[in-house]
Design a protein around this motif. Structure first.
Motif, PDB file in Angstrom:
ATOM      1  N   ALA A   1       0.828  -1.204   0.000  1.00  0.00           N
ATOM      2  CA  ALA A   1       0.000   0.000   0.000  1.00  0.00           C
ATOM      3  C   ALA A   1       0.864   1.256   0.000  1.00  0.00           C
ATOM      4  O   ALA A   1       0.591   2.208  -0.758  1.00  0.00           O
ATOM      5  N   ASN A   2       1.906   1.301   0.822  1.00  0.00           N
ATOM      6  CA  ASN A   2       2.788   2.464   0.842  1.00  0.00           C
ATOM      7  C   ASN A   2       3.535   2.622  -0.467  1.00  0.00           C
ATOM      8  O   ASN A   2       3.757   3.743  -0.947  1.00  0.00           O
ATOM      9  N   THR A   3       3.930   1.508  -1.074  1.00  0.00           N
ATOM     10  CA  THR A   3       4.616   1.587  -2.355  1.00  0.00           C
ATOM     11  C   THR A   3       3.681   2.105  -3.438  1.00  0.00           C
ATOM     12  O   THR A   3       4.096   2.875  -4.319  1.00  0.00           O
ATOM     13  N   ALA A   4       2.402   1.716  -3.392  1.00  0.00           N
ATOM     14  CA  ALA A   4       1.432   2.257  -4.343  1.00  0.00           C
ATOM     15  C   ALA A   4       1.268   3.764  -4.142  1.00  0.00           C
ATOM     16  O   ALA A   4       1.141   4.525  -5.114  1.00  0.00           O
ATOM     17  N   ARG A   5       1.275   4.207  -2.884  1.00  0.00           N
ATOM     18  CA  ARG A   5       1.220   5.649  -2.616  1.00  0.00           C
ATOM     19  C   ARG A   5       2.464   6.338  -3.171  1.00  0.00           C
ATOM     20  O   ARG A   5       2.404   7.470  -3.676  1.00  0.00           O
ATOM     21  N   ASP A   6       3.614   5.653  -3.062  1.00  0.00           N
ATOM     22  CA  ASP A   6       4.840   6.191  -3.646  1.00  0.00           C
ATOM     23  C   ASP A   6       4.690   6.384  -5.153  1.00  0.00           C
ATOM     24  O   ASP A   6       5.148   7.390  -5.713  1.00  0.00           O
ATOM     25  N   LEU A   7       4.085   5.407  -5.822  1.00  0.00           N
ATOM     26  CA  LEU A   7       3.876   5.530  -7.268  1.00  0.00           C
ATOM     27  C   LEU A   7       3.093   6.789  -7.587  1.00  0.00           C
ATOM     28  O   LEU A   7       3.390   7.487  -8.570  1.00  0.00           O
ATOM     29  N   ASP A   8       2.104   7.096  -6.768  1.00  0.00           N
ATOM     30  CA  ASP A   8       1.308   8.282  -7.052  1.00  0.00           C
ATOM     31  C   ASP A   8       2.093   9.558  -6.787  1.00  0.00           C
ATOM     32  O   ASP A   8       1.886  10.566  -7.478  1.00  0.00           O
ATOM     33  N   ARG A   9       2.994   9.539  -5.802  1.00  0.00           N
ATOM     34  CA  ARG A   9       3.867  10.684  -5.589  1.00  0.00           C
ATOM     35  C   ARG A   9       4.809  10.870  -6.785  1.00  0.00           C
ATOM     36  O   ARG A   9       5.100  11.989  -7.202  1.00  0.00           O
ATOM     37  N   ILE A  10       5.316   9.769  -7.308  1.00  0.00           N
ATOM     38  CA  ILE A  10       6.182   9.846  -8.478  1.00  0.00           C
ATOM     39  C   ILE A  10       5.407  10.402  -9.667  1.00  0.00           C
ATOM     40  O   ILE A  10       5.904  11.258 -10.416  1.00  0.00           O
ATOM     41  N   ARG A  11       4.188   9.923  -9.859  1.00  0.00           N
ATOM     42  CA  ARG A  11       3.336  10.456 -10.938  1.00  0.00           C
ATOM     43  C   ARG A  11       3.197  11.968 -10.820  1.00  0.00           C
ATOM     44  O   ARG A  11       3.363  12.704 -11.804  1.00  0.00           O
ATOM     45  N   ALA A  12       2.910  12.437  -9.613  1.00  0.00           N
ATOM     46  CA  ALA A  12       2.734  13.873  -9.406  1.00  0.00           C
ATOM     47  C   ALA A  12       4.033  14.627  -9.665  1.00  0.00           C
ATOM     48  O   ALA A  12       4.026  15.708 -10.284  1.00  0.00           O
ATOM     49  N   ALA A  13       5.153  14.061  -9.206  1.00  0.00           N
ATOM     50  CA  ALA A  13       6.437  14.729  -9.417  1.00  0.00           C
ATOM     51  C   ALA A  13       6.789  14.816 -10.895  1.00  0.00           C
ATOM     52  O   ALA A  13       7.475  15.745 -11.326  1.00  0.00           O
ATOM     53  N   LEU A  14       6.319  13.866 -11.682  1.00  0.00           N
ATOM     54  CA  LEU A  14       6.559  13.881 -13.125  1.00  0.00           C
ATOM     55  C   LEU A  14       5.612  14.830 -13.854  1.00  0.00           C
ATOM     56  O   LEU A  14       5.743  15.028 -15.070  1.00  0.00           O
ATOM     57  N   GLY A  15       4.643  15.380 -13.136  1.00  0.00           N
ATOM     58  CA  GLY A  15       3.715  16.325 -13.738  1.00  0.00           C
ATOM     59  C   GLY A  15       2.654  15.676 -14.599  1.00  0.00           C
ATOM     60  O   GLY A  15       2.086  16.321 -15.493  1.00  0.00           O
ATOM     61  N   GLU A  16       2.344  14.411 -14.314  1.00  0.00           N
ATOM     62  CA  GLU A  16       1.367  13.681 -15.118  1.00  0.00           C
ATOM     63  C   GLU A  16       0.044  13.574 -14.372  1.00  0.00           C
ATOM     64  O   GLU A  16       0.016  13.311 -13.159  1.00  0.00           O
ATOM     65  N   GLU A  17      -1.062  13.754 -15.079  1.00  0.00           N
ATOM     66  CA  GLU A  17      -2.376  13.577 -14.463  1.00  0.00           C
ATOM     67  C   GLU A  17      -2.681  12.108 -14.229  1.00  0.00           C
ATOM     68  O   GLU A  17      -3.376  11.750 -13.276  1.00  0.00           O
ATOM     69  N   LYS A  18      -2.160  11.245 -15.109  1.00  0.00           N
ATOM     70  CA  LYS A  18      -2.350   9.806 -14.995  1.00  0.00           C
ATOM     71  C   LYS A  18      -1.027   9.125 -15.319  1.00  0.00           C
ATOM     72  O   LYS A  18      -0.118   9.732 -15.886  1.00  0.00           O
ATOM     73  N   THR A  19      -0.927   7.851 -14.977  1.00  0.00           N
ATOM     74  CA  THR A  19       0.232   7.071 -15.384  1.00  0.00           C
ATOM     75  C   THR A  19      -0.212   5.686 -15.835  1.00  0.00           C
ATOM     76  O   THR A  19      -1.157   5.112 -15.270  1.00  0.00           O
ATOM     77  N   SER A  20       0.458   5.173 -16.847  1.00  0.00           N
ATOM     78  CA  SER A  20       0.284   3.775 -17.236  1.00  0.00           C
ATOM     79  C   SER A  20       1.308   2.939 -16.472  1.00  0.00           C
ATOM     80  O   SER A  20       2.242   3.473 -15.858  1.00  0.00           O
ATOM     81  N   TYR A  21       1.127   1.628 -16.534  1.00  0.00           N
ATOM     82  CA  TYR A  21       1.929   0.766 -15.667  1.00  0.00           C
ATOM     83  C   TYR A  21       2.074  -0.605 -16.305  1.00  0.00           C
ATOM     84  O   TYR A  21       1.114  -1.154 -16.861  1.00  0.00           O
ATOM     85  N   LEU A  22       3.288  -1.178 -16.214  1.00  0.00           N
ATOM     86  CA  LEU A  22       3.571  -2.548 -16.642  1.00  0.00           C
ATOM     87  C   LEU A  22       4.332  -3.232 -15.528  1.00  0.00           C
ATOM     88  O   LEU A  22       5.452  -2.837 -15.185  1.00  0.00           O
ATOM     89  N   GLY A  23       3.722  -4.251 -14.934  1.00  0.00           N
ATOM     90  CA  GLY A  23       4.359  -4.957 -13.832  1.00  0.00           C
ATOM     91  C   GLY A  23       4.342  -6.452 -14.046  1.00  0.00           C
ATOM     92  O   GLY A  23       3.368  -7.011 -14.567  1.00  0.00           O
ATOM     93  N   TYR A  24       5.426  -7.099 -13.621  1.00  0.00           N
ATOM     94  CA  TYR A  24       5.570  -8.548 -13.729  1.00  0.00           C
ATOM     95  C   TYR A  24       5.600  -9.178 -12.330  1.00  0.00           C
ATOM     96  O   TYR A  24       6.121  -8.598 -11.383  1.00  0.00           O
ATOM     97  N   SER A  25       5.022 -10.372 -12.206  1.00  0.00           N
ATOM     98  CA  SER A  25       5.108 -11.161 -10.988  1.00  0.00           C
ATOM     99  C   SER A  25       4.554 -10.371  -9.802  1.00  0.00           C
ATOM    100  O   SER A  25       3.397  -9.937  -9.855  1.00  0.00           O
ATOM    101  N   TYR A  26       5.338 -10.161  -8.714  1.00  0.00           N
ATOM    102  CA  TYR A  26       4.817  -9.327  -7.620  1.00  0.00           C
ATOM    103  C   TYR A  26       4.422  -7.944  -8.115  1.00  0.00           C
ATOM    104  O   TYR A  26       3.554  -7.288  -7.531  1.00  0.00           O
ATOM    105  N   GLY A  27       5.016  -7.503  -9.212  1.00  0.00           N
ATOM    106  CA  GLY A  27       4.617  -6.219  -9.791  1.00  0.00           C
ATOM    107  C   GLY A  27       3.148  -6.176 -10.155  1.00  0.00           C
ATOM    108  O   GLY A  27       2.562  -5.088 -10.267  1.00  0.00           O
ATOM    109  N   THR A  28       2.526  -7.346 -10.331  1.00  0.00           N
ATOM    110  CA  THR A  28       1.084  -7.362 -10.587  1.00  0.00           C
ATOM    111  C   THR A  28       0.310  -7.000  -9.325  1.00  0.00           C
ATOM    112  O   THR A  28      -0.749  -6.371  -9.398  1.00  0.00           O
ATOM    113  N   ALA A  29       0.824  -7.395  -8.167  1.00  0.00           N
ATOM    114  CA  ALA A  29       0.181  -7.026  -6.910  1.00  0.00           C
ATOM    115  C   ALA A  29       0.268  -5.521  -6.695  1.00  0.00           C
ATOM    116  O   ALA A  29      -0.709  -4.870  -6.299  1.00  0.00           O
TER     117      ALA A  29
END
Length: 509
Positions: free
Chosen positions: A200-228
């Motif tokens: 959950a905290n790592t997912a929140r981190d992803l959203d902070r990274i999205r905001a820092a990149l100046g993007e309204e949305k982000t796409s995502y490609l994850g493998y294995s645990y990356g699917t979780a």
């Protein structure tokens, strides 16, 4: 694999190896943790990458940056940690549509050079034109405020799977090791960071990274645990998730005991492909003229090593871990057959470099320490694990019968039974209310993430998702696998947004 030295530990790391009402099921304060009231996240400042990332990415040239995030999202004004991210920027501004975040799995795998790996494997230029590829070391990993339990090369914990329990007494013996490992992690956690390593905290981190990149949305490609992780992000931030691809699915937003036990199912479903391959090459490797004989050879070698390890250290546990890891890719079948041939002849001198280093290492910190630590922290923090040893003893007995090849390992006790921290919040519930933007990609035969995981996540995401099954064996289908249908279907979705109208099956090429 880059080199053979330490492959045993490398295999161990591979083993360490994306429904409605998620907010309703979250604990009090979850909304604040998802969108904490803090000053706007500073914009990313790109510069050079660490030397090891530069070397791994060659010939690709990546840029790197740091993004500060709260260690504890329940205390957004408190301690902050720095996350290291990388970028392989699109060179076609007229085609660029946004960012594609990448995750290789684990938890505990470094993803800073993943973009370069995918490009080297043949990621279509239409994807690299459409997106800036954003890799990262997630919190606690590598260059992102790394954590450590202090695991050494000569210690008893070298794999993120329990040892194979040859009998009931072995479960009790492993429980002592698991308890010592949990205590060791607690002793080494001097700054209290381990308890904040969660999906959950790592997912929140992803959203902070999205905001820092100046993007309204982000796409995502994850493998294995990356699917979780991807499933957690799409569930917590559905309107900020763009095109989500989850490849080789563990079945939820976290790895729990049921998910770990499915590793044994995956081995049973994947092994026949190797057995057929080896039987066709009996004259070369001598493992059996039929798939049934090859399977019998597996048990013969494993049980002989259980009773009498080789002089240079091969045990039944090591043999089973090696078999499990080499089944991740069909390209490794010849290495696995060669190993079996060596061990079956009783001469293991040619394969000692596949073993974790011996106690002669003098207690040096293991190169796998960080990955092992992150895997344990995230897995144990995400969800409650049974604490009663008898629960694991019963599970081992059941799975030794159900899945004789590996069930008595995957069901065995882990340090999570003795972990010093209770989960700070409930695991993220899959949210089926949101855009139809989750493409689940799944090989039919996959050792750590069998087809059952893809079906489970398809059911939980409901109409938000489509399941793309692939008639192939191996861990990772998109780009990492050879199937043209899987490549074309997933690329069309990422580039053109064309989600399959219904669940789709790709035949073997």
């Amino acid at each position: 694999m880059k080199r053979r030295r330490g492959t045993g530990r490398g295999l161990a790391l591979v083993l360490s190896l994306g429904l409605s009402g998620s907010l309703a099921q979250a604990p009090a304060g979850a909304d604040e943790r998802q969108e904490p009231r803090t000053p706007q996240t500073p914009k990313v400042q790109w510069s050079g990458c660490p030397e090891d990332v530069v070397a791994e990415a060659v010939p690709s040239v990546l840029e790197c940056a740091t993004v500060p995030v709260p260690l504890d999202y329940a205390d957004p004004g408190g301690t902050r940690i720095d996350l290291k991210i990388s970028r392989l920027a699109s060179t076609a501004p007229e085609k660029r549509r946004g960012t594609l975040m990448l995750n290789p799995g684990g938890p505990g795998g470094s993803g800073l050079a993943l973009s370069s790996l995918l490009v080297a494997q043949g990621l279509p230029s239409s994807v690299t034109d459409s997106y800036d590829l954003i890799g990262m070391d997630t919190r606690g990993v590598g260059h992102s405020s790394p954590v450590s339990c202090g695991f050494t090369e000569d210690g008893p914990y070298f794999a993120n799977l329990p040892a194979y329990a040859v009998d009931d007494a072995a479960v009790t013996a492993r429980a002592k090791v698991a308890e010592e490992v949990a205590e060791q992690c607690a002793r080494n956690d001097s700054d209290g960071r381990l308890r904040h390593m969660t999906t959950a905290n790592t997912a929140r981190d992803l959203d902070r990274i999205r905001a820092a990149l100046g993007e309204e949305k982000t796409s995502y490609l994850g493998y294995s645990y990356g699917t979780a992780l991807g499933a957690a992000y799409a569930s917590m931030f559905p309107e900020r998730s763009d095109r989500i691809v989850l490849d080789s699915n563990i079945g939820d937003t976290h790895l729990d005991r049921d998910g770990l036990r499915r590793y044994a199912l995956g081995m049973e479903e994947t092994f026949p492909a190797f057995a057929k391959w080896a039987a066709a090459r009996h004259d070369s490797y001598g493992l059996g003229r039929t798939p049934a004989q090859v399977r019998e050879t597996y048990f013969t070698i494993a049980e002989r090593l259980d009773e009498k390890p080789t002089a240079d250290g091969w045990t039944g546990q090591h043999f089973r871990i090696a078999a499990f890891g080499f089944l991740f890719k069909k390209s490794q079948y010849s290495q696995l057959a060669q190993l079996w041939q060596t061990l079956d002849s009783g001469d293991a001198t040619a394969s000692t470099d596949l073993l974790p280093e011996n106690a002669a290492s003098g207690g040096a910190l293991s190169p796998a320490d960080n990955s092992l630590t992150v895997f344990l922290s995230v897995t144990c923090n995400d969800v409650e694990w049974p604490e009663d040893v008898d629960t694991y003893r019963k599970g081992v007995a059941e799975d030794r019968e159900r899945y004789p090849m590996y069930g008595a390992a995957a069901a065995n006790i882990t340090p999570c039974a003795f972990w010093p921290h209770a989960p700070a919040e409930k695991p993220v519930a899959v949210n089926d209310e949101g855009p139809q933007n989750v493409l689940l990609v799944q090989n039919l035969r996959d050792v750590p993430t069998p087809l059952a995981g893809g079906k489970l996540l398809r059911e939980k995401f409901a109409d938000r998702s489509r399941l793309l099954t692939v008639d192939d064996s191996g861990h990772g289908a998109y780009v990492l696998g050879p199937n043209s249908c899987a490549l074309n279907t997933t690329t069309r979705y990422l580039v053109e947004g064309e989600m399959p109208a219904e669940d789709t099956h790709c035949r073997a090429d």
